[in-house]
Motif scaffolding. Structure first.
Motif, PDB file in Angstrom:
ATOM      1  N   LEU A  23      39.693  55.547  26.571  1.00 50.96           N
ATOM      2  CA  LEU A  23      39.458  54.094  26.541  1.00 50.96           C
ATOM      3  C   LEU A  23      38.104  53.837  27.185  1.00 50.96           C
ATOM      4  O   LEU A  23      37.988  53.595  28.384  1.00 50.96           O
ATOM      5  CB  LEU A  23      40.581  53.366  27.291  1.00 50.96           C
ATOM      6  CG  LEU A  23      42.001  53.641  26.783  1.00 50.96           C
ATOM      7  CD1 LEU A  23      43.016  52.857  27.608  1.00 50.96           C
ATOM      8  CD2 LEU A  23      42.142  53.307  25.302  1.00 50.96           C
ATOM      9  N   ARG A  24      37.071  53.877  26.378  1.00 51.98           N
ATOM     10  CA  ARG A  24      35.702  53.940  26.889  1.00 51.98           C
ATOM     11  C   ARG A  24      34.991  52.591  26.849  1.00 51.98           C
ATOM     12  O   ARG A  24      35.285  51.739  26.017  1.00 51.98           O
ATOM     13  CB  ARG A  24      34.898  54.960  26.070  1.00 51.98           C
ATOM     14  CG  ARG A  24      35.428  56.387  26.196  1.00 51.98           C
ATOM     15  CD  ARG A  24      34.739  57.325  25.244  1.00 51.98           C
ATOM     16  NE  ARG A  24      35.239  58.685  25.372  1.00 51.98           N
ATOM     17  CZ  ARG A  24      35.003  59.657  24.501  1.00 51.98           C
ATOM     18  NH1 ARG A  24      34.262  59.418  23.427  1.00 51.98           N
ATOM     19  NH2 ARG A  24      35.499  60.876  24.689  1.00 51.98           N
ATOM     20  N   ALA A  25      34.064  52.442  27.775  1.00 55.06           N
ATOM     21  CA  ALA A  25      33.157  51.306  27.764  1.00 55.06           C
ATOM     22  C   ALA A  25      32.233  51.454  26.539  1.00 55.06           C
ATOM     23  O   ALA A  25      31.991  52.565  26.080  1.00 55.06           O
ATOM     24  CB  ALA A  25      32.343  51.286  29.056  1.00 55.06           C
ATOM     25  N   PRO A  26      31.715  50.347  26.008  1.00 55.04           N
ATOM     26  CA  PRO A  26      31.844  48.980  26.531  1.00 55.04           C
ATOM     27  C   PRO A  26      33.093  48.252  26.039  1.00 55.04           C
ATOM     28  O   PRO A  26      33.348  47.125  26.463  1.00 55.04           O
ATOM     29  CB  PRO A  26      30.584  48.303  25.987  1.00 55.04           C
ATOM     30  CG  PRO A  26      30.364  48.981  24.658  1.00 55.04           C
ATOM     31  CD  PRO A  26      30.762  50.421  24.868  1.00 55.04           C
ATOM     32  N   LEU A  27      33.878  48.877  25.146  1.00 53.56           N
ATOM     33  CA  LEU A  27      35.035  48.172  24.623  1.00 53.56           C
ATOM     34  C   LEU A  27      36.101  47.983  25.693  1.00 53.56           C
ATOM     35  O   LEU A  27      36.769  46.955  25.753  1.00 53.56           O
ATOM     36  CB  LEU A  27      35.620  48.947  23.432  1.00 53.56           C
ATOM     37  CG  LEU A  27      36.633  48.189  22.578  1.00 53.56           C
ATOM     38  CD1 LEU A  27      35.985  46.986  21.918  1.00 53.56           C
ATOM     39  CD2 LEU A  27      37.260  49.110  21.536  1.00 53.56           C
ATOM     40  N   TRP A  28      36.264  48.976  26.576  1.00 49.96           N
ATOM     41  CA  TRP A  28      37.292  48.927  27.616  1.00 49.96           C
ATOM     42  C   TRP A  28      36.644  48.937  29.004  1.00 49.96           C
ATOM     43  O   TRP A  28      35.655  49.642  29.217  1.00 49.96           O
ATOM     44  CB  TRP A  28      38.224  50.128  27.510  1.00 49.96           C
ATOM     45  CG  TRP A  28      39.096  50.118  26.295  1.00 49.96           C
ATOM     46  CD1 TRP A  28      38.810  50.670  25.074  1.00 49.96           C
ATOM     47  CD2 TRP A  28      40.393  49.528  26.164  1.00 49.96           C
ATOM     48  NE1 TRP A  28      39.846  50.462  24.199  1.00 49.96           N
ATOM     49  CE2 TRP A  28      40.840  49.769  24.844  1.00 49.96           C
ATOM     50  CE3 TRP A  28      41.229  48.838  27.045  1.00 49.96           C
ATOM     51  CZ2 TRP A  28      42.086  49.321  24.393  1.00 49.96           C
ATOM     52  CZ3 TRP A  28      42.466  48.389  26.595  1.00 49.96           C
ATOM     53  CH2 TRP A  28      42.881  48.640  25.278  1.00 49.96           C
ATOM     54  N   ILE A  29      37.216  48.168  29.916  1.00 49.10           N
ATOM     55  CA  ILE A  29      36.807  48.230  31.312  1.00 49.10           C
ATOM     56  C   ILE A  29      38.061  48.426  32.163  1.00 49.10           C
ATOM     57  O   ILE A  29      39.154  47.998  31.784  1.00 49.10           O
ATOM     58  CB  ILE A  29      36.070  46.951  31.779  1.00 49.10           C
ATOM     59  CG1 ILE A  29      36.983  45.729  31.691  1.00 49.10           C
ATOM     60  CG2 ILE A  29      34.785  46.746  30.996  1.00 49.10           C
ATOM     61  CD1 ILE A  29      36.424  44.501  32.375  1.00 49.10           C
ATOM     62  N   GLU A  30      37.912  49.088  33.302  1.00 48.91           N
ATOM     63  CA  GLU A  30      39.039  49.262  34.201  1.00 48.91           C
ATOM     64  C   GLU A  30      39.003  48.200  35.293  1.00 48.91           C
ATOM     65  O   GLU A  30      37.955  47.923  35.876  1.00 48.91           O
ATOM     66  CB  GLU A  30      39.030  50.646  34.855  1.00 48.91           C
ATOM     67  CG  GLU A  30      40.204  50.824  35.826  1.00 48.91           C
ATOM     68  CD  GLU A  30      40.318  52.212  36.425  1.00 48.91           C
ATOM     69  OE1 GLU A  30      41.144  52.394  37.336  1.00 48.91           O
ATOM     70  OE2 GLU A  30      39.557  53.107  35.986  1.00 48.91           O
ATOM     71  N   HIS A  31      40.149  47.619  35.542  1.00 48.89           N
ATOM     72  CA  HIS A  31      40.279  46.728  36.699  1.00 48.89           C
ATOM     73  C   HIS A  31      41.685  46.921  37.259  1.00 48.89           C
ATOM     74  O   HIS A  31      42.620  46.190  36.911  1.00 48.89           O
ATOM     75  CB  HIS A  31      40.041  45.271  36.336  1.00 48.89           C
ATOM     76  CG  HIS A  31      40.140  44.361  37.536  1.00 48.89           C
ATOM     77  ND1 HIS A  31      39.302  44.484  38.619  1.00 48.89           N
ATOM     78  CD2 HIS A  31      40.997  43.363  37.847  1.00 48.89           C
ATOM     79  CE1 HIS A  31      39.619  43.584  39.529  1.00 48.89           C
ATOM     80  NE2 HIS A  31      40.664  42.900  39.091  1.00 48.89           N
ATOM     81  N   THR A  32      41.837  47.920  38.093  1.00 51.69           N
ATOM     82  CA  THR A  32      43.115  48.222  38.721  1.00 51.69           C
ATOM     83  C   THR A  32      43.207  47.465  40.029  1.00 51.69           C
ATOM     84  O   THR A  32      42.353  47.606  40.894  1.00 51.69           O
ATOM     85  CB  THR A  32      43.245  49.736  38.976  1.00 51.69           C
ATOM     86  OG1 THR A  32      43.148  50.415  37.721  1.00 51.69           O
ATOM     87  CG2 THR A  32      44.575  50.070  39.628  1.00 51.69           C
ATOM     88  N   ARG A  33      44.237  46.659  40.164  1.00 50.21           N
ATOM     89  CA  ARG A  33      44.427  45.847  41.369  1.00 50.21           C
ATOM     90  C   ARG A  33      45.581  46.443  42.161  1.00 50.21           C
ATOM     91  O   ARG A  33      46.715  46.489  41.675  1.00 50.21           O
ATOM     92  CB  ARG A  33      44.746  44.400  41.004  1.00 50.21           C
ATOM     93  CG  ARG A  33      43.706  43.721  40.137  1.00 50.21           C
ATOM     94  CD  ARG A  33      44.148  42.315  39.772  1.00 50.21           C
ATOM     95  NE  ARG A  33      44.214  41.453  40.950  1.00 50.21           N
ATOM     96  CZ  ARG A  33      45.162  40.536  41.151  1.00 50.21           C
ATOM     97  NH1 ARG A  33      46.144  40.405  40.299  1.00 50.21           N
ATOM     98  NH2 ARG A  33      45.135  39.780  42.234  1.00 50.21           N
ATOM     99  N   PRO A  34      45.352  46.901  43.381  1.00 51.59           N
ATOM    100  CA  PRO A  34      46.450  47.456  44.173  1.00 51.59           C
ATOM    101  C   PRO A  34      47.636  46.518  44.281  1.00 51.59           C
ATOM    102  O   PRO A  34      48.788  46.950  44.249  1.00 51.59           O
ATOM    103  CB  PRO A  34      45.799  47.711  45.544  1.00 51.59           C
ATOM    104  CG  PRO A  34      44.351  47.908  45.230  1.00 51.59           C
ATOM    105  CD  PRO A  34      44.049  46.987  44.088  1.00 51.59           C
TER     106      PRO A  34
END
Length: 394
Positions: free
Chosen positions: A337-348
């Motif tokens: 799941l690669r940029a720029p199509l996907w971004i990671e935002h994992t929130r604890p």
């Protein structure tokens, strides 16, 4: 105060209590949803382990904790486990040992107990009682309209102050940064550019899907004939939850509310090669999105995973949603799941996992093993507030 396990005579009062304390989540006190969630699980009713906190004199409910029966694959063996959630005590009765007593009772009810996305108060209880924190899930976003995702982030910060504060203590910054004035000016431009890029991608994906490659099919419900395939695939995935057609149909087809889309990828001969479930979500006047509620595919099946993701994005593009959220663990799949199509935002505060077991060997196996955890685990993502209100798709 005293603790009692749920009994049918408590149902009316419990539903009234849940409607009051979960006012922002209207389906928490809905009778049909309550009975579906706690009494119709194919792995067994959770009502006997649904604990109530009562006033010492009388039977008035002043608190509760919910549990969901499940099985977890650990070191190649299925282990009984519980997911804990919806711990809440009436504000007038907080501050004493009751919350610890509720947790301890549940901790003694199964070899493994877990919770995902605990709120700050629950997180502190886990830490006090010696639970193990696991960094096993990541949240990936395919953003089609950045302004809508930013609006949802702001709405969440405003509606859950405790969670927002906890997130800031853990260093959250990417989506919070969208509130900065300079970025605000750029977001409307991005809203025009990003969908164009997404359309190019989905056009290429549609062309690929119409070729001779693997075909993903939309289905109405899962077939019990695939249970052996579910077992075969899950055993390739590391630590993961139990899946059968009955469990998945209970969770996604028989649920009284919500809207889902189910897709499968078949191998030559008809065996199940993979599956993905999409859940429609909406916050009125804020954003519309799709959640990848669950997926299953062999970790080494790169082509199969890509086919399932392609089907999910095509469905999202057709529906015109603002973004897609994908909660997953397998590093092989996150890397695809690669940029720029996907971004990671994992929130604890929403994505972290805590677990407890009296068996130190089980805890070490959970800590050291690869995981395959999706949004299927636990009930954190199913409070009803942001669901499409249509009945479940059939």
């Amino acid at each position: 105060m005293r603790i009692r396990a749920y009994e049918p005579r408590f149902e009316d009062e419990l539903l009234a209590f849940r409607r009051r304390v979960f006012a922002e989540f209207p389906y928490k006190g809905d009778r049909a949803c309550f009975e579906w969630e706690f009494d119709r699980n194919p792995l067994g009713s959770s009502l006997p382990i649904h604990l109530l906190l009562l006033e010492r004199m009388g039977d008035r409910i002043v608190g509760q904790i919910s549990a969901l029966r499940d099985r977890l694959l650990v070191a190649g063996e299925w282990r009984e486990c519980l997911w804990l959630y919806d711990l809440i005590i009436d504000p007038a009765f907080r501050g004493g040992p009751a919350v610890l007593a509720l947790f301890r009772r549940e901790m003694a009810s199964a070899p493994i107990v877990l919770t995902t996305g605990p709120r700050p108060g629950t997180r502190r209880v886990c830490e006090v009682l010696g639970w193990t924190r696991l960094d096993v899930t990541h949240a990936m976003y395919c953003v089609l309209r950045p302004t809508r995702l930013a609006a949802l982030a702001e709405a969440n910060d405003g509606s859950d102050v405790g969670a927002a504060a906890e997130g800031r203590r853990h260093g959250e910054s990417r989506l919070a940064g969208l509130r900065h004035a300079a970025l605000r000016l750029a977001l409307p431009v991005a809203d025009r550019v990003v969908p164009s890029v997404a359309r190019l991608f989905t056009g290429a994906a549609r062309a690929a899907a119409s070729g001779r490659g693997a075909r993903v099919e939309r289905i109405d419900r899962f077939d019990a004939a695939w249970d052996a395939d579910f077992d075969r695939l899950t055993r390739r995935c590391g630590v993961t939850v139990y899946r059968t057609a009955a469990i998945l149909n209970w969770r996604f087809v028989e649920r009284p509310i919500g809207r889902y889309e189910l897709f499968v990828l078949r191998a030559p001969g008809g065996a199940l090669r993979g599956s993905v479930v999409l859940k429609w979500m909406a916050r009125p006047s804020v954003a519309r999105w799709m959640e990848v509620a669950d997926y299953l595919v062999d970790p080494d099946d790169v082509a199969g995973f890509r086919s399932l993701v392609r089907a999910a994005l095509l469905a999202a593009g057709t529906a015109g949603v603002d973004f897609v959220r994908f909660r997953l663990s397998r590093p092989e799949h996150r890397a695809l799941l690669r940029a720029p199509l996907w971004i990671e935002h994992t929130r604890p505060v929403t994505d972290e996992v805590f677990t407890y077991s009296r068996d130190a060997a089980l805890v070490e196996a959970l800590r050291s093993s690869p995981w395959h955890l999706t949004a299927l685990a636990g009930d954190r993502l199913e409070p009803g507030r942001d669901e499409w209100k249509a009945p479940a798709a059939t």
